[in-house]
Design a protein around this motif. Structure first.
Motif, PDB file in Angstrom:
ATOM      1  N   ARG A   1       0.802  -1.228   0.000  1.00 48.08           N
ATOM      2  CA  ARG A   1       0.000   0.000   0.000  1.00 48.08           C
ATOM      3  C   ARG A   1       0.836   1.279   0.000  1.00 48.08           C
ATOM      4  O   ARG A   1       0.318   2.354  -0.306  1.00 48.08           O
ATOM      5  CB  ARG A   1      -0.923   0.014   1.223  1.00 48.08           C
ATOM      6  N   ALA A   2       2.099   1.179   0.363  1.00 48.72           N
ATOM      7  CA  ALA A   2       2.953   2.373   0.479  1.00 48.72           C
ATOM      8  C   ALA A   2       3.291   2.924  -0.915  1.00 48.72           C
ATOM      9  O   ALA A   2       3.907   2.235  -1.730  1.00 48.72           O
ATOM     10  CB  ALA A   2       4.227   2.038   1.252  1.00 48.72           C
ATOM     11  N   ARG A   3       2.905   4.167  -1.170  1.00 45.03           N
ATOM     12  CA  ARG A   3       3.121   4.780  -2.483  1.00 45.03           C
ATOM     13  C   ARG A   3       4.409   5.586  -2.514  1.00 45.03           C
ATOM     14  O   ARG A   3       4.754   6.263  -1.537  1.00 45.03           O
ATOM     15  CB  ARG A   3       1.940   5.689  -2.831  1.00 45.03           C
ATOM     16  N   LEU A   4       5.078   5.531  -3.674  1.00 43.10           N
ATOM     17  CA  LEU A   4       6.361   6.232  -3.813  1.00 43.10           C
ATOM     18  C   LEU A   4       6.216   7.731  -3.551  1.00 43.10           C
ATOM     19  O   LEU A   4       7.065   8.338  -2.893  1.00 43.10           O
ATOM     20  CB  LEU A   4       6.944   6.007  -5.208  1.00 43.10           C
ATOM     21  N   GLY A   5       5.172   8.325  -4.060  1.00 42.64           N
ATOM     22  CA  GLY A   5       5.002   9.764  -3.921  1.00 42.64           C
ATOM     23  C   GLY A   5       4.803  10.208  -2.499  1.00 42.64           C
ATOM     24  O   GLY A   5       4.983  11.399  -2.181  1.00 42.64           O
ATOM     25  N   GLN A   6       4.416   9.282  -1.613  1.00 43.40           N
ATOM     26  CA  GLN A   6       4.226   9.619  -0.206  1.00 43.40           C
ATOM     27  C   GLN A   6       5.486   9.385   0.621  1.00 43.40           C
ATOM     28  O   GLN A   6       5.592   9.882   1.741  1.00 43.40           O
ATOM     29  CB  GLN A   6       3.081   8.778   0.375  1.00 43.40           C
ATOM     30  N   GLY A   7       6.439   8.631   0.047  1.00 43.76           N
ATOM     31  CA  GLY A   7       7.630   8.295   0.817  1.00 43.76           C
ATOM     32  C   GLY A   7       8.860   9.111   0.463  1.00 43.76           C
ATOM     33  O   GLY A   7       9.720   9.357   1.313  1.00 43.76           O
ATOM     34  N   ILE A   8       8.966   9.525  -0.796  1.00 42.65           N
ATOM     35  CA  ILE A   8      10.130  10.298  -1.227  1.00 42.65           C
ATOM     36  C   ILE A   8       9.667  11.467  -2.103  1.00 42.65           C
ATOM     37  O   ILE A   8       8.554  11.467  -2.624  1.00 42.65           O
ATOM     38  CB  ILE A   8      11.143   9.440  -2.026  1.00 42.65           C
ATOM     39  N   ASN A   9      10.524  12.463  -2.225  1.00 35.30           N
ATOM     40  CA  ASN A   9      10.246  13.583  -3.111  1.00 35.30           C
ATOM     41  C   ASN A   9      10.701  13.204  -4.520  1.00 35.30           C
ATOM     42  O   ASN A   9      11.907  13.159  -4.798  1.00 35.30           O
ATOM     43  CB  ASN A   9      10.970  14.838  -2.619  1.00 35.30           C
ATOM     44  N   LEU A  10       9.759  12.945  -5.412  1.00 34.93           N
ATOM     45  CA  LEU A  10      10.083  12.467  -6.752  1.00 34.93           C
ATOM     46  C   LEU A  10      10.852  13.496  -7.576  1.00 34.93           C
ATOM     47  O   LEU A  10      11.498  13.140  -8.564  1.00 34.93           O
ATOM     48  CB  LEU A  10       8.800  12.068  -7.480  1.00 34.93           C
ATOM     49  N   LYS A  11      10.802  14.751  -7.173  1.00 37.25           N
ATOM     50  CA  LYS A  11      11.544  15.787  -7.891  1.00 37.25           C
ATOM     51  C   LYS A  11      13.055  15.626  -7.750  1.00 37.25           C
ATOM     52  O   LYS A  11      13.820  16.185  -8.541  1.00 37.25           O
ATOM     53  CB  LYS A  11      11.142  17.169  -7.387  1.00 37.25           C
ATOM     54  N   ASN A  12      13.461  14.864  -6.750  1.00 42.50           N
ATOM     55  CA  ASN A  12      14.896  14.705  -6.490  1.00 42.50           C
ATOM     56  C   ASN A  12      15.550  13.612  -7.341  1.00 42.50           C
ATOM     57  O   ASN A  12      16.759  13.387  -7.230  1.00 42.50           O
ATOM     58  CB  ASN A  12      15.130  14.378  -5.009  1.00 42.50           C
ATOM     59  N   TYR A  13      14.770  12.939  -8.187  1.00 48.40           N
ATOM     60  CA  TYR A  13      15.309  11.816  -8.950  1.00 48.40           C
ATOM     61  C   TYR A  13      14.984  11.970 -10.436  1.00 48.40           C
ATOM     62  O   TYR A  13      13.933  12.496 -10.811  1.00 48.40           O
ATOM     63  CB  TYR A  13      14.718  10.496  -8.445  1.00 48.40           C
ATOM     64  N   LYS A  14      15.902  11.490 -11.256  1.00 50.22           N
ATOM     65  CA  LYS A  14      15.681  11.482 -12.695  1.00 50.22           C
ATOM     66  C   LYS A  14      14.878  10.246 -13.092  1.00 50.22           C
ATOM     67  O   LYS A  14      14.898   9.225 -12.391  1.00 50.22           O
ATOM     68  CB  LYS A  14      17.015  11.469 -13.449  1.00 50.22           C
ATOM     69  N   ILE A  15      14.226  10.343 -14.218  1.00 49.56           N
ATOM     70  CA  ILE A  15      13.510   9.183 -14.756  1.00 49.56           C
ATOM     71  C   ILE A  15      14.477   8.036 -15.024  1.00 49.56           C
ATOM     72  O   ILE A  15      14.152   6.856 -14.814  1.00 49.56           O
ATOM     73  CB  ILE A  15      12.740   9.578 -16.033  1.00 49.56           C
ATOM     74  N   THR A  16      15.674   8.373 -15.439  1.00 46.64           N
ATOM     75  CA  THR A  16      16.680   7.343 -15.739  1.00 46.64           C
ATOM     76  C   THR A  16      17.279   6.712 -14.486  1.00 46.64           C
ATOM     77  O   THR A  16      18.072   5.766 -14.588  1.00 46.64           O
ATOM     78  CB  THR A  16      17.806   7.949 -16.595  1.00 46.64           C
ATOM     79  N   ASP A  17      16.906   7.204 -13.301  1.00 42.62           N
ATOM     80  CA  ASP A  17      17.402   6.598 -12.053  1.00 42.62           C
ATOM     81  C   ASP A  17      16.718   5.258 -11.782  1.00 42.62           C
ATOM     82  O   ASP A  17      17.166   4.514 -10.896  1.00 42.62           O
ATOM     83  CB  ASP A  17      17.175   7.540 -10.863  1.00 42.62           C
ATOM     84  N   ILE A  18      15.645   4.970 -12.510  1.00 43.09           N
ATOM     85  CA  ILE A  18      15.023   3.648 -12.427  1.00 43.09           C
ATOM     86  C   ILE A  18      15.290   2.939 -13.746  1.00 43.09           C
ATOM     87  O   ILE A  18      14.646   3.230 -14.767  1.00 43.09           O
ATOM     88  CB  ILE A  18      13.506   3.747 -12.161  1.00 43.09           C
ATOM     89  N   PRO A  19      16.263   2.030 -13.788  1.00 42.58           N
ATOM     90  CA  PRO A  19      16.651   1.359 -15.042  1.00 42.58           C
ATOM     91  C   PRO A  19      15.472   0.633 -15.686  1.00 42.58           C
ATOM     92  O   PRO A  19      14.739  -0.089 -15.008  1.00 42.58           O
ATOM     93  CB  PRO A  19      17.729   0.356 -14.592  1.00 42.58           C
ATOM     94  N   GLY A  20      15.286   0.867 -16.973  1.00 42.37           N
ATOM     95  CA  GLY A  20      14.228   0.180 -17.711  1.00 42.37           C
ATOM     96  C   GLY A  20      12.863   0.853 -17.635  1.00 42.37           C
ATOM     97  O   GLY A  20      11.909   0.393 -18.278  1.00 42.37           O
ATOM     98  N   LEU A  21      12.752   1.952 -16.877  1.00 43.51           N
ATOM     99  CA  LEU A  21      11.454   2.607 -16.744  1.00 43.51           C
ATOM    100  C   LEU A  21      10.907   3.065 -18.103  1.00 43.51           C
ATOM    101  O   LEU A  21       9.705   3.017 -18.362  1.00 43.51           O
ATOM    102  CB  LEU A  21      11.577   3.820 -15.801  1.00 43.51           C
TER     103      LEU A  21
END
Length: 433
Positions: A225-245
């Motif tokens: 149930r834990a959502r990424l947007g509630q746990g970390i600030n997504l602005k601090n990461y690039k899209i390419t920081d998740i390989p294969g996204l």
């Protein structure tokens, strides 16, 4: 005055002079009479031809022939969207059509309850549909948005993904570690330490597992149930920081349908030729715009307009039946495409069919179910009609399936036609009796 005794009148000196003067005077009189007769004749001719011309125009206007003549004289149709002219009719130039150019012309707002939640959609005139329509509204249509991924869009748009943040990809806000590991190819086999956004997120959840496989963590109950947007600030990461996204299809993500069009990087300006399903336009049922007629028309029964739910031969049984009369092969000649501005028909299916009172403008879907083509404005004086695009809201409800509202979100200017222009009707090809 006393004349001198030696005065002799000129006429006495020259007896022929008086005769010449008389002849000249007679000629002048004759010329004046001739000119007067010519003038009178011209006036009579002008009055006669003026009367004939008036009767000619009156008859043309009364019986609609004038509009046909104008259709031959005026240039071919202009369009609010770029188009190409095929043998069957005008086809939008998909390579120049994009969401950002689709601007709605009327304000609107709708509130509805679905999946246990109350939702509201609102839009303002002058707003692009990309700002208030979602990916799910186009699910299972010719656009096939669900099959796209960021890689395809970035290549088509020349986007540099390493310049974009995870926050630019809206649906990342509600992804969980399990849903992300299912969506992104190969991610489940990566070590947590190799994917910094997930490593940081897990630590915020009190899970320190940098050396473990991401796929091994998918069964942890708290991560369901834990959502990424509630746990970390997504602005601090690039899209390419998740390989294969960039290779993950949109329909692989959890609740992908809830992302707005402008919540996907590059999708707003992606030209519609990138949606292959649109390119296969059915040209088996086509015709020509013969006459455009406004609201003085009533009770038209040979209709080829309607809806998926009510069929596409819905008669217009009312006083105002503005429409375009069509010409074609056989019984197609004389059929009427009714203006959606004056006639509404049943639309939608499932729970959402109740929206907008269950009604949508009458029209057709020659380019598929992504939008409906509706005759909106009719101008008899120029023999032209402006068509519009109308869209709908769609949802997928767990254990129930997909539901869609009527096509009531519009108008968005589409193709303008003049009399004698070819037009595509699309399926079905049923004709009224």
């Amino acid at each position: 005055m006393i004349k001198p005794s030696n005065f002799i009148p000129e006429s006495d000196k020259n007896p022929g002079l008086e005769a010449n003067n008389n002849i000249h005077a007679q000629r002048v009189l004759v010329d004046k009479k001739h000119l007067q007769r010519n003038y009178d004749a011209r006036i009579k001719y002008l009055i006669f031809f003026g009367l004939i011309f008036f009767l000619f125009i009156h008859s043309f206007w009364k019986y609609g022939i004038l509009n046909q003549a104008i259709g031959f004289i005026l240039p071919s149709a202009s369009a609010q969207v770029p188009f190409v002219e095929s043998e069957g009719g005008f086809i939008p130039e998909w390579s120049r059509l994009k969401f950002s150019d689709m601007v709605i012309r009327e304000d609107g707002k709708i509130t509805y309850r679905v999946n246990g939640r109350t939702e509201t959609r609102a839009w303002k005139s002058g707003q692009s549909i990309a700002e208030f329509l979602k990916l799910g509204d186009f699910e299972d249509t010719e656009l096939n948005l669900e099959t796209l991924n960021l890689g395809k869009i970035s290549r088509a748009q020349n986007l540099r993904l390493n310049n974009l943040r995870l926050s630019d990809f809206q649906l990342m806000n509600w992804q969980t570690v399990p849903s992300l590991s299912r969506a992104v190819p190969g991610l489940a086999n990566k070590s947590v330490k190799d994917v910094k956004p997930l490593d940081d997120f897990l630590k915020r959840q009190g899970i320190f597992a940098s050396n473990r496989r991401i796929g091994d963590l998918a069964q942890i109950p708290t991560l369901q149930r834990a959502r990424l947007g509630q746990g970390i600030n997504l602005k601090n990461y690039k899209i390419t920081d998740i390989p294969g996204l960039e290779r993950a299809r949109f329909d692989g993500f959890g609740n992908w349908q809830e992302s707005f069009i402008d919540g996907v990087p590059g999708l707003t300006d992606l030209t519609w030729d990138n949606f292959p399903g649109l390119l296969n336009v059915d040209l088996s049922f086509v015709g020509k715009v013969d006459l455009v007629l406004r609201d003085i028309e009533a009770n038209r029964i040979r209709s080829i307009s309607g809806s998926y739910q009510q069929g596409f031969n819905v008669p217009c049984l009312q006083d105002n039946c503005a429409h375009a009369e069509m010409a074609g092969i056989g019984r197609t000649t004389g059929v009427q495409w009714i203006s959606g501005k004056v006639q509404k028909v049943r639309g939608g299916f499932g729970i959402l069919k109740a929206l907008n009172g269950g009604k949508e403008p009458t029209g057709r879907n020659p380019f598929g179910s992504a939008f409906k083509q509706v005759i909106w404005e009719i101008d008899e004086s120029t023999g032209s009609m402006q068509t519009a695009m109308f869209f709908r809201i769609c949802k997928t409800i767990p254990f129930i399936g997909r539901t869609c509202s009527p096509y009531f979100i519009g108008p968005v200017p589409f193709i303008e036609y003049r009399e004698k222009d070819p037009i595509i009707f699309g399926k079905p090809s049923t004709l009224p009796d």
